[in-house]
Design a protein around this motif. Structure first.
Motif, short mmCIF file in Angstrom:
data_model
loop_
_atom_site.label_atom_id
_atom_site.label_comp_id
_atom_site.label_asym_id
_atom_site.label_seq_id
_atom_site.Cartn_x
_atom_site.Cartn_y
_atom_site.Cartn_z
N ASP A 87 14.27 -4.48 -15.54
CA ASP A 87 13.28 -3.73 -15.24
C ASP A 87 11.76 -3.33 -16.13
OD1 ASP A 87 13.10 -2.93 -18.11
OD2 ASP A 87 15.42 -1.69 -17.33
N GLY A 88 11.10 -2.97 -16.49
CA GLY A 88 9.72 -3.20 -16.89
C GLY A 88 10.02 -3.31 -17.91
N LEU A 89 10.71 -2.53 -18.55
CA LEU A 89 10.21 -2.00 -19.68
C LEU A 89 11.22 -3.62 -20.82
CD1 LEU A 89 10.10 -0.49 -22.47
CD2 LEU A 89 12.62 0.68 -22.16
N GLY A 90 11.81 -4.19 -20.21
CA GLY A 90 12.27 -5.96 -21.09
C GLY A 90 10.91 -6.45 -21.13
N MET A 91 10.07 -6.55 -20.04
CA MET A 91 8.01 -7.27 -20.04
C MET A 91 7.94 -6.67 -21.26
SD MET A 91 5.34 -7.84 -17.41
CE MET A 91 3.90 -9.16 -18.12
N PHE A 92 7.19 -5.17 -21.70
CA PHE A 92 6.95 -4.28 -22.64
C PHE A 92 7.22 -4.70 -23.85
CE2 PHE A 92 6.02 -0.93 -25.59
CZ PHE A 92 5.21 -1.29 -25.65
N VAL A 93 8.38 -4.75 -23.82
CA VAL A 93 9.54 -5.13 -25.77
C VAL A 93 9.20 -6.79 -25.96
CG1 VAL A 93 11.42 -5.10 -26.48
CG2 VAL A 93 10.83 -3.81 -25.47
N ASN A 94 9.25 -7.68 -25.12
CA ASN A 94 9.05 -9.22 -24.76
C ASN A 94 8.00 -9.15 -26.17
OD1 ASN A 94 11.82 -9.33 -24.81
ND2 ASN A 94 11.71 -9.80 -22.81
N GLN A 95 6.82 -9.15 -24.66
CA GLN A 95 5.21 -9.28 -25.18
C GLN A 95 5.01 -8.76 -26.26
OE1 GLN A 95 2.59 -7.16 -25.11
NE2 GLN A 95 4.05 -5.91 -24.83
#
Length: 283
Positions: free
Chosen positions: A242-250
């Motif tokens: 899902d897209g939440l991983g990228m948001f949190v990681n960045q």
């Protein structure tokens, strides 16, 4: 008194960044603070100068300033140059350094799902905007086996391919219709468009009828967390990201650049999940 950090964007009213960064400061016993600054495009140069004047120690940058802001910074890191956009600024004693944590943040969300090396992966990137470019920059650097860029406007996909041609031997372009037919070729499929975002939750960028069951299907949209695209992929038996991983990681990577400390990424994710009430969210 702690340091000040912030987000430059327009608009920024629904940003989750202040929530997760201020919580991370608090959890780590830091007295820093993070604020969202709504900067109209005409005021961007003055806002960058204010980073120095007010000694703001670091900023995130979001739409519509990620490209334009580069001309006002003192130094741009190589990956941000390749992406052609900055999402993170570090104020090093008045010297403003621009970087981009989006692509690396995405990669870190993808890696746990891989069962073989990136050099063996055939990747389909759907979309040709800033997120597609950030992800492509990182995957090219990691020398994935191949990347195909598919977009509604094929010319934009072609421009993206040209941008990376010098750094990778196996890049291709296709229409969305062609990509749909070629789906069995790909081991990783990434939707970087907003198709399927709330409120248009039933839309999908392409059909996954022919997807391989051992493929990984990824969507940068995280509202809803499981998009129609990801639901179709899950029903076909693929792994989904899902897209939440990228948001949190960045966000976590930006935090590290500013403080030298690793925040609690799981807690960041839980905070965003708790806040998501079905509304579209920026950054």
């Amino acid at each position: 008194m702690g340091e000040v950090f912030g987000l430059f964007g327009h608009p920024v009213g629904h940003s989750m960044s202040p929530l997760i960064h201020n919580d991370a400061f608090q959890q780590l016993g830091l007295t820093h603070s993070y604020h969202a600054f709504d900067i109209a495009p005409k005021n961007l140069e003055k806002a960058v100068e204010a980073i120095r004047t007010l000694n703001i120690k670091g900023c995130n940058v979001t739409i519509p300033h990620k490209v334009e802001i580069m001309k006002y910074l003192d130094f741009i890191e190589e990956e941000a140059k390749q992406i052609g956009a900055v999402n993170t600024i570090v104020n090093d004693q008045g010297r403003l350094i621009g970087s981009n944590t989006d692509g690396r943040g995405y990669l870190e969300s993808l890696l746990p799902s891989l069962d073989r090396s990136l050099s063996e992966q055939d990747v389909l990137i759907i979309g040709a905007g800033g997120a597609a470019r950030a992800i492509a920059a990182v995957l090219v650097k990691e020398q994935v086996q191949s990347i195909t860029f598919a977009n509604r406007t094929v010319e934009k996909a072609e421009a993206l391919k040209v941008a990376f041609d010098a750094n990778h031997r196996n890049l291709a372009v296709s229409s969305l219709q062609e990509a749909e037919q070629d789906v069995p070729k790909f081991s990783i499929i990434i939707n970087t468009t907003s198709v399927g975002m709330s409120p248009k939750v039933n839309e999908r960028p392409i059909s996954l009828d022919k997807v391989r069951s051992n493929a990984i299907v990824s969507d940068l949209v995280y509202n809803p967390l499981e998009t129609s695209f990801l639901k179709e992929a899950r029903l076909k038996g693929t792994k989904i990201v899902d897209g939440l991983g990228m948001f949190v990681n960045q966000a976590a990577l930006s935090f590290q650049k500013w403080t030298g400390v690793e925040p609690d990424r799981r807690r960041m994710r839980e905070l965003v999940l708790k806040q998501l009430g079905g509304n579209n969210v920026n950054r």
